[in-house]
Scaffold this motif. Structure first.
Motif, short mmCIF file in Angstrom:
data_model
loop_
_atom_site.label_atom_id
_atom_site.label_comp_id
_atom_site.label_asym_id
_atom_site.label_seq_id
_atom_site.Cartn_x
_atom_site.Cartn_y
_atom_site.Cartn_z
N LEU A 160 71.32 67.51 39.67
CA LEU A 160 71.27 68.19 40.67
C LEU A 160 70.16 68.33 41.48
O LEU A 160 70.15 68.85 42.47
CB LEU A 160 71.57 69.84 40.36
CG LEU A 160 72.95 69.96 39.74
CD1 LEU A 160 73.16 71.39 38.92
CD2 LEU A 160 74.11 70.10 40.64
N SER A 161 68.92 67.80 40.97
CA SER A 161 67.71 67.88 41.64
C SER A 161 67.57 67.02 42.70
O SER A 161 66.69 67.31 43.66
CB SER A 161 66.47 67.60 40.59
OG SER A 161 66.62 66.35 40.21
N HIS A 162 68.48 65.78 42.77
CA HIS A 162 68.69 64.96 43.84
C HIS A 162 69.51 65.52 45.01
O HIS A 162 69.58 64.85 45.82
CB HIS A 162 69.04 63.68 43.15
CG HIS A 162 68.13 63.19 42.11
ND1 HIS A 162 66.86 62.57 42.43
CD2 HIS A 162 68.26 63.13 40.71
CE1 HIS A 162 66.29 62.18 41.54
NE2 HIS A 162 67.20 62.51 40.32
N ILE A 163 70.33 66.63 44.73
CA ILE A 163 71.22 67.19 45.62
C ILE A 163 70.85 68.47 46.26
O ILE A 163 70.83 68.61 47.63
CB ILE A 163 72.49 67.12 45.04
CG1 ILE A 163 72.97 65.86 44.42
CG2 ILE A 163 73.78 67.72 46.06
CD1 ILE A 163 74.25 66.03 43.61
N ALA A 164 70.54 69.29 45.46
CA ALA A 164 70.18 70.65 45.89
C ALA A 164 68.83 71.13 46.36
O ALA A 164 67.87 70.31 46.25
CB ALA A 164 70.32 71.62 44.63
N GLU A 165 68.82 71.98 47.19
CA GLU A 165 67.61 72.48 47.65
C GLU A 165 66.44 73.00 46.62
O GLU A 165 65.37 72.44 46.50
CB GLU A 165 67.55 73.43 48.75
CG GLU A 165 66.43 74.15 49.19
CD GLU A 165 66.55 75.37 50.19
OE1 GLU A 165 66.05 76.55 49.89
OE2 GLU A 165 67.27 75.08 51.27
N SER A 166 66.94 73.61 45.52
CA SER A 166 66.39 74.04 44.48
C SER A 166 67.10 74.45 43.19
O SER A 166 68.36 74.56 43.37
CB SER A 166 65.70 75.37 44.70
OG SER A 166 66.69 76.54 44.89
N VAL A 167 66.63 73.98 41.95
CA VAL A 167 67.34 73.88 40.77
C VAL A 167 66.35 75.01 39.76
O VAL A 167 65.30 74.64 39.49
CB VAL A 167 67.68 72.62 40.14
CG1 VAL A 167 68.40 72.72 38.78
CG2 VAL A 167 68.30 71.79 41.26
N THR A 168 67.07 75.80 39.01
CA THR A 168 66.47 76.68 38.25
C THR A 168 67.16 76.45 36.92
O THR A 168 68.46 76.85 36.85
CB THR A 168 66.41 78.27 38.57
OG1 THR A 168 65.64 78.14 39.88
CG2 THR A 168 65.48 78.84 37.53
N PRO A 200 59.10 54.22 46.60
CA PRO A 200 59.07 55.47 45.81
C PRO A 200 60.04 56.10 45.03
O PRO A 200 61.12 56.03 45.48
CB PRO A 200 58.43 56.31 46.94
CG PRO A 200 59.16 55.74 48.22
CD PRO A 200 59.19 54.29 47.96
N THR A 201 59.68 56.77 43.88
CA THR A 201 60.68 57.41 43.13
C THR A 201 60.32 58.95 42.97
O THR A 201 59.03 59.37 43.11
CB THR A 201 60.79 56.85 41.69
OG1 THR A 201 59.65 56.94 41.16
CG2 THR A 201 61.44 55.46 41.82
N LYS A 202 61.16 59.74 42.74
CA LYS A 202 61.02 61.21 42.68
C LYS A 202 61.56 61.70 41.44
O LYS A 202 62.67 61.56 41.03
CB LYS A 202 61.55 61.98 43.83
CG LYS A 202 61.17 63.35 43.81
CD LYS A 202 61.52 64.14 45.20
CE LYS A 202 61.11 65.59 45.31
NZ LYS A 202 61.51 66.13 46.43
N SER A 203 60.62 62.55 40.52
CA SER A 203 61.28 62.55 39.21
C SER A 203 61.97 63.95 39.63
O SER A 203 61.50 64.97 40.35
CB SER A 203 59.85 62.89 38.27
OG SER A 203 59.34 63.98 38.58
N ALA A 204 62.51 64.45 38.36
CA ALA A 204 63.23 65.64 38.37
C ALA A 204 62.38 66.80 38.15
O ALA A 204 62.67 68.00 38.45
CB ALA A 204 64.49 65.68 37.48
N ALA A 205 61.29 66.39 37.31
CA ALA A 205 60.37 67.58 36.89
C ALA A 205 59.83 68.24 38.02
O ALA A 205 59.48 69.62 38.10
CB ALA A 205 59.39 66.98 36.18
#
Length: 317
Positions: A160-168, A200-205
């Motif tokens: 979800l981190s690659h789709i949503a604005e924020s993930v909790t 460039p890559t972006k981690s979920a963290a």
């Protein structure tokens, strides 16, 4: 590592499939985690060959030992995902490692769990989902949360981190050590793989937050038609557009949805050979519904194992 057949689940269905596949001289891997329903059975008195009955835990352990003695590789690791590499190759992620095979047998049973939180059932299909891969697309640039506290919850949140604005991730008062470890490993992996010349890559963290507070209820939006957020036990609220449930470990229905397998309710739809609608994917036991008994699981496991053998041999011709 590469195998001929990967089996997810070490209950009577999965182990029976493994025995038949291994006796056909194919390389077989069994991945399993968590507590089996069979282990919870105090005593089984209606299964052939045990005149005095047998404890479920003893039968379960004996099956795994039998498979190992025959040369089946059995690994205790939670399966967090299955990736389709090609129509003839799948990669299964488990315990931080990846395993590949042209055929996969899903024998996990169904582990769909609903948290005891007021409003969850009311808003199912109205903002509460059990599959990030299936429904994540509908929450592009929106606020979402994942209820859970293990590797399965992290996997859903990562997607979800690659789709949503924020993930909790809402652990609902549970220990968050496994989640934090996964986040740290994800961030560390990104740093190790960084290359000045690479894209460039972006981690979920960097995008996932953790909230360990107890969740009191799920409430609706202004119209009350869809999810509006959650209320914590301390009275504060968190506004959300969607909630994904990922408790325990992934079950048959979770894998089926991610692979696009046909379902009948929460059970995987199979034909007489235990084959699903995806090439090389078979299912058996409680995952297919029907009579939830050891005798049925053993039979279907045998059929699935032989069908997978036939499929793999066909690819090698």
């Amino acid at each position: 590592m590469n195998y001929d057949i990967i089996i997810i689940g070490a209950g009577p269905a999965g182990i029976s499939a493994a025995l038949y596949a291994r006796r056909a001289n194919l390389s077989v891997l069994v991945l399993y985690s968590g507590e089996s329903q069979l282990e919870k059975a105090h005593k089984i008195e209606n299964f052939y060959g045990f005149p005095n009955g047998i404890a479920g835990a003893d039968l379960y352990a004996a099956g795994i030992e039998q498979a190992k003695n025959l040369g089946v590789e059995v690994i205790y690791a939670e399966v967090t995902g299955i990736q389709i590499d090609s129509p003839e190759q799948y990669t299964v992620s488990a315990g931080g490692a990846e395993y590949s095979a042209p055929s996969v047998i899903i024998a996990t049973g169904n582990k769909k769990l609903r948290p005891l939180i007021e409003g969850i059932a009311e808003f199912e299909t109205k903002g509460v989902s059990y599959c990030a891969v299936c429904d994540g697309f509908f929450y592009r640039k929106k606020r979402v949360a994942v209820i859970g506290n293990g590797a399965f919850a992290f996997e859903e949140a990562s997607h979800l981190s690659h789709i949503a604005e924020s993930v909790t991730i809402l652990t609902d008062g549970k220990n968050d050590a496994e989640i934090r470890t996964a986040l740290a490993d994800d961030a560390r992996g990104e740093n190790q793989n960084s290359d000045a010349d690479a894209a460039p890559t972006k981690s979920a963290a960097g995008k996932i937050k953790i909230d360990t507070r107890k969740v009191a209820n799920v409430f609706g939006n202004e119209t009350g038609v869809k999810v509006g957020g959650v209320t914590f036990a301390d009275g504060t609220t968190l506004a959300l557009d969607g909630i994904f449930v990922a408790l325990g470990s992934a079950g048959a229905a979770d894998f089926a949805k991610k692979l696009g397998l046909a379902l009948e309710g929460d059970s995987i739809s199979v034909n007489e050979k235990m084959a699903t609608n995806a090439p090389g994917i078979f299912s058996c036991g409680n995952a297919t519904g029907g009579l939830l008994q050891v005798c049925k699981a053993v039979y279907e496991g045998g059929v699935a194992g032989l069908s997978a053998v036939e499929y793999v041999r066909g690819l090698k011709k």
